[in-house]
Structure formats: C-alpha cells, structure tokens
Design a protein around this motif. Structure first.
Motif, PDB file in Angstrom:
ATOM      1  N   HIS A 191       0.847  -1.192   0.000  1.00  0.00           N
ATOM      2  CA  HIS A 191       0.000   0.000   0.000  1.00  0.00           C
ATOM      3  C   HIS A 191       0.888   1.249   0.000  1.00  0.00           C
ATOM      4  O   HIS A 191       1.015   1.933   1.023  1.00  0.00           O
ATOM      5  N   PRO A 192       1.528   1.528  -1.134  1.00  0.00           N
ATOM      6  CA  PRO A 192       2.464   2.668  -1.178  1.00  0.00           C
ATOM      7  C   PRO A 192       1.828   3.998  -0.806  1.00  0.00           C
ATOM      8  O   PRO A 192       2.491   4.860  -0.226  1.00  0.00           O
ATOM      9  N   GLU A 193       0.538   4.163  -1.108  1.00  0.00           N
ATOM     10  CA  GLU A 193      -0.123   5.430  -0.772  1.00  0.00           C
ATOM     11  C   GLU A 193      -0.236   5.601   0.737  1.00  0.00           C
ATOM     12  O   GLU A 193      -0.095   6.721   1.263  1.00  0.00           O
ATOM     13  N   ALA A 194      -0.457   4.489   1.454  1.00  0.00           N
ATOM     14  CA  ALA A 194      -0.537   4.551   2.916  1.00  0.00           C
ATOM     15  C   ALA A 194       0.842   4.870   3.507  1.00  0.00           C
ATOM     16  O   ALA A 194       0.952   5.604   4.496  1.00  0.00           O
ATOM     17  N   TYR A 195       1.885   4.313   2.909  1.00  0.00           N
ATOM     18  CA  TYR A 195       3.243   4.599   3.359  1.00  0.00           C
ATOM     19  C   TYR A 195       3.560   6.086   3.174  1.00  0.00           C
ATOM     20  O   TYR A 195       4.151   6.726   4.056  1.00  0.00           O
ATOM     21  N   GLU A 196       3.158   6.646   2.043  1.00  0.00           N
ATOM     22  CA  GLU A 196       3.398   8.065   1.781  1.00  0.00           C
ATOM     23  C   GLU A 196       2.620   8.930   2.769  1.00  0.00           C
ATOM     24  O   GLU A 196       3.127   9.971   3.207  1.00  0.00           O
ATOM     25  N   ASP A 197       1.399   8.529   3.106  1.00  0.00           N
ATOM     26  CA  ASP A 197       0.634   9.273   4.109  1.00  0.00           C
ATOM     27  C   ASP A 197       1.368   9.267   5.447  1.00  0.00           C
ATOM     28  O   ASP A 197       1.437  10.288   6.140  1.00  0.00           O
ATOM     29  N   ALA A 198       1.899   8.098   5.830  1.00  0.00           N
ATOM     30  CA  ALA A 198       2.630   7.997   7.089  1.00  0.00           C
ATOM     31  C   ALA A 198       3.864   8.886   7.069  1.00  0.00           C
ATOM     32  O   ALA A 198       4.212   9.506   8.086  1.00  0.00           O
ATOM     33  N   LYS A 199       4.552   8.950   5.943  1.00  0.00           N
ATOM     34  CA  LYS A 199       5.722   9.825   5.806  1.00  0.00           C
ATOM     35  C   LYS A 199       5.336  11.287   6.008  1.00  0.00           C
ATOM     36  O   LYS A 199       6.052  12.052   6.652  1.00  0.00           O
ATOM     37  N   THR A 200       4.188  11.671   5.454  1.00  0.00           N
ATOM     38  CA  THR A 200       3.725  13.054   5.593  1.00  0.00           C
ATOM     39  C   THR A 200       3.436  13.385   7.046  1.00  0.00           C
ATOM     40  O   THR A 200       3.819  14.450   7.547  1.00  0.00           O
ATOM     41  N   TYR A 201       2.759  12.476   7.745  1.00  0.00           N
ATOM     42  CA  TYR A 201       2.494  12.688   9.169  1.00  0.00           C
ATOM     43  C   TYR A 201       3.801  12.816   9.948  1.00  0.00           C
ATOM     44  O   TYR A 201       3.939  13.672  10.832  1.00  0.00           O
ATOM     45  N   GLU A 202       4.744  11.968   9.630  1.00  0.00           N
ATOM     46  CA  GLU A 202       6.023  11.962  10.336  1.00  0.00           C
ATOM     47  C   GLU A 202       6.787  13.256  10.102  1.00  0.00           C
ATOM     48  O   GLU A 202       7.321  13.868  11.041  1.00  0.00           O
ATOM     49  N   LYS A 203       6.852  13.690   8.857  1.00  0.00           N
ATOM     50  CA  LYS A 203       7.573  14.922   8.513  1.00  0.00           C
ATOM     51  C   LYS A 203       6.951  16.117   9.227  1.00  0.00           C
ATOM     52  O   LYS A 203       7.659  16.952   9.795  1.00  0.00           O
ATOM     53  N   ASN A 204       5.628  16.177   9.236  1.00  0.00           N
ATOM     54  CA  ASN A 204       4.932  17.270   9.901  1.00  0.00           C
ATOM     55  C   ASN A 204       5.192  17.249  11.403  1.00  0.00           C
ATOM     56  O   ASN A 204       5.405  18.293  12.036  1.00  0.00           O
ATOM     57  N   ALA A 205       5.197  16.060  11.995  1.00  0.00           N
ATOM     58  CA  ALA A 205       5.444  15.927  13.433  1.00  0.00           C
ATOM     59  C   ALA A 205       6.849  16.386  13.793  1.00  0.00           C
ATOM     60  O   ALA A 205       7.056  17.104  14.781  1.00  0.00           O
ATOM     61  N   LEU A 206       7.835  15.971  13.004  1.00  0.00           N
ATOM     62  CA  LEU A 206       9.225  16.357  13.273  1.00  0.00           C
ATOM     63  C   LEU A 206       9.400  17.867  13.162  1.00  0.00           C
ATOM     64  O   LEU A 206      10.147  18.483  13.938  1.00  0.00           O
ATOM     65  N   GLU A 207       8.699  18.470  12.221  1.00  0.00           N
ATOM     66  CA  GLU A 207       8.772  19.926  12.068  1.00  0.00           C
ATOM     67  C   GLU A 207       8.174  20.654  13.263  1.00  0.00           C
ATOM     68  O   GLU A 207       8.534  21.799  13.542  1.00  0.00           O
ATOM     69  N   HIS A 208       7.260  19.979  13.967  1.00  0.00           N
ATOM     70  CA  HIS A 208       6.654  20.573  15.160  1.00  0.00           C
ATOM     71  C   HIS A 208       7.385  20.153  16.440  1.00  0.00           C
ATOM     72  O   HIS A 208       6.895  20.405  17.542  1.00  0.00           O
ATOM     73  N   GLY A 209       8.524  19.514  16.296  1.00  0.00           N
ATOM     74  CA  GLY A 209       9.341  19.181  17.460  1.00  0.00           C
ATOM     75  C   GLY A 209       9.056  17.853  18.103  1.00  0.00           C
ATOM     76  O   GLY A 209       9.511  17.591  19.227  1.00  0.00           O
ATOM     77  N   SER A 210       8.301  16.978  17.437  1.00  0.00           N
ATOM     78  CA  SER A 210       8.031  15.663  18.004  1.00  0.00           C
ATOM     79  C   SER A 210       9.332  14.873  18.136  1.00  0.00           C
ATOM     80  O   SER A 210      10.145  14.845  17.207  1.00  0.00           O
ATOM     81  N   PRO A 211       9.550  14.219  19.285  1.00  0.00           N
ATOM     82  CA  PRO A 211      10.776  13.430  19.456  1.00  0.00           C
ATOM     83  C   PRO A 211      10.689  12.048  18.828  1.00  0.00           C
ATOM     84  O   PRO A 211      11.667  11.309  18.846  1.00  0.00           O
TER      85      PRO A 211
END
Length: 279
Positions: A191-211
């Motif tokens: 499910h490559p689209e689901a993987y890409e969604d997870a990447k987007t969530y992760e990138k956004n979280a890291l930008e907001h300082g998530s550890p």
C-alpha cells in the motif's frame, strides 16, 4: 434492567476466533459485536470484517470516534503516538467504546464485555472496568485457549485469517508504531499510498518538534532507501530461517509450520501491542 453482552472485533485473528468460539459454545447469548473504526485501517481489515459477518449471521456495529486522527494529532501538538504516549488507543479506540456503553450503564443494565486474551498471554491485561456494572470476561484464558487453538478455531470454521497476515503481524492503523521494520517495508510494497501518508504525518510531526518517528531510530524516508530495505529484508530472512530450523516439522498440522512474524522481532525492535487494536 437488562444484561448486554458485547464483543469487540479488532480485525485481527484473536478477536475473530473469540467471536466464533462464543457463538459455538454459547449460542443462547445474544452478543453485540462492534468494531471501532479509526478511519486509518488497512483495506484487508474491512474485507475480513465482511467475511466474519457472513459467518456470524449478524452485522458488526461500527463505532466511529467523534474526532478523527487528524483532530487528535493537532490536540497533541502534532506529536506522533508512541509506545510511551498511546493517545491513539485512548482517543480512537477506548473513548468510542466507553461512549457507546455509557447509556446502557446509565439505564442500570449490566454489560459483559468479552476480551480476546489467550491462555498463553499471562503478561497481557485487558480493559479495566471503571463501572461496577461493566464486567470483563476472558473466555480464552478461562478455557485454556492458546495461539494454536485460535488458528484451529478460524481454520475449522472456514473464516480463516485476514489476508494481511501474509505480510503483516497485526491489524490496527496502517501506521501503527508497533510495526516491525520489515512490516514497514511490506506496507510500502502493498500500500504505497498509505506509506506516503505515514511519511507526511512523520515529517509534519518532526517539524513541530516531536521526538518520535514511526519506527525506532530512523525516519520512513531513511527506511525506504534501497540499501536499507535490502538490509532489513536480509535480516528478517535470517531470523525467519533460524526460527524454521528451531521448530519441529509436524506434517499433520501444517498450520504449525508457519513462522509468525510477531515472534521475529529484531535486535533494534521492541515487542508490544495495544490489546484493543490488534487482538
């Protein structure tokens, strides 16, 4: 005042086997089946729910959170859920269940909740009731049902197991943080689209300082690099072969000859799971 019997279906093998078990052994009980839908489930989960409904002969009620994953992610300052802060389980699984049974309890009904914790899972604890009229039962533990018995129940009933078990060890959200690295690799393949969604969530979280990243020690971008994928696959295959060599072959029980991904955690991966999600 009535007695209500409820059984949560996660989309995984244990809760499905429990539904089959209770139907076979207690046909006199009118069980209300429910599934708490986070909106981030694998498509294979929905296919399996339909198959299980066909066997049970009644619908599985869908409980939907009043607020979705994106809402709660913002509420938690864009910090990803993790083994340390399982806000996804609390807000998207437990809260909808509690909201559903609250009117029953307020009416004075007794609610018996059946939970799929097996006899070989002494280390697991189920949902802890906070109300005197909400009773939790563990039929598998009471009857000595272990993992092998669960597989036998599903196989003999014709329900079988969810298709995602070909490549994954648990149900729950597509980006469950309890996944092994090999499961992230396979999610990207299946499910490559689901993987890409997870990447987007992760990138956004890291930008907001998530550890936290979804998987320990590396981002999904790093995990997807060809050389890293090859390393993860080769490491998993070595662990799988070691497990196969260790297990005695039983030609009369071919189901026992299958290596369970859930037993093959790597050195940099911790085990664990949320009972209400993947069971």
């Amino acid at each position: 005042m009535a007695e209500r019997h409820v059984l949560g279906i996660s989309g995984g093998k244990d809760s499905a086997a429990l539904a089959v078990f209770v139907r076979h052994h207690h046909p006199e009980i009118d069980v209300e089946y429910f599934f708490t839908d986070t909106g981030k489930e694998l498509p294979e989960v929905y296919e399996f729910l339909g198959r299980l409904e066909g066997f049970l002969g009644k619908p599985i009620l869908r409980l939907n959170p009043q607020r979705d994953f994106d809402f709660w992610l913002r509420e938690y300052n864009h910090f990803l859920p993790s083994a340390q802060t399982r806000w996804c389980t609390r807000q998207l699984k437990l809260a909808p269940f509690e909201q559903w049974v609250r009117p029953m309890l307020a009416a004075g009904d007794t609610v018996v909740s059946y939970v799929a914790i097996r006899a070989d899972e002494d280390y697991r604890e189920g949902y802890t009731s906070k109300h005197k009229n909400l009773k939790v039962r563990l039929p598998f533990r009471e009857s000595g049902i272990d993992k092998r018995c669960v597989m036998d129940i599903l196989e003999s009933s014709g329900v079988g197991i969810p298709k995602y078990y070909d490549w994954r060890s648990r149900s729950g959200c597509t980006f469950c943080f309890f996944q092994q690295k090999i499961e992230w690799v396979r999610l990207r393949e299946q499910h490559p689209e689901a993987y890409e969604d997870a990447k987007t969530y992760e990138k956004n979280a890291l930008e907001h300082g998530s550890p936290f990243t979804w998987t320990k020690g590396e981002s999904l971008d790093e995990l997807a690099k060809p050389e890293r994928v090859q390393q993860i696959v080769e490491d998993f295959e070595r662990r799988k072969q070691r497990e196969l060599n260790r297990k005695p072959i039983n030609p009369l029980r071919p189901i026992e000859n299958i290596v369970d991904i859930d037993d093959l955690f790597g050195e940099d991966e911790g085990g664990g799971a949320c009972v209400v999600c993947h069971k």
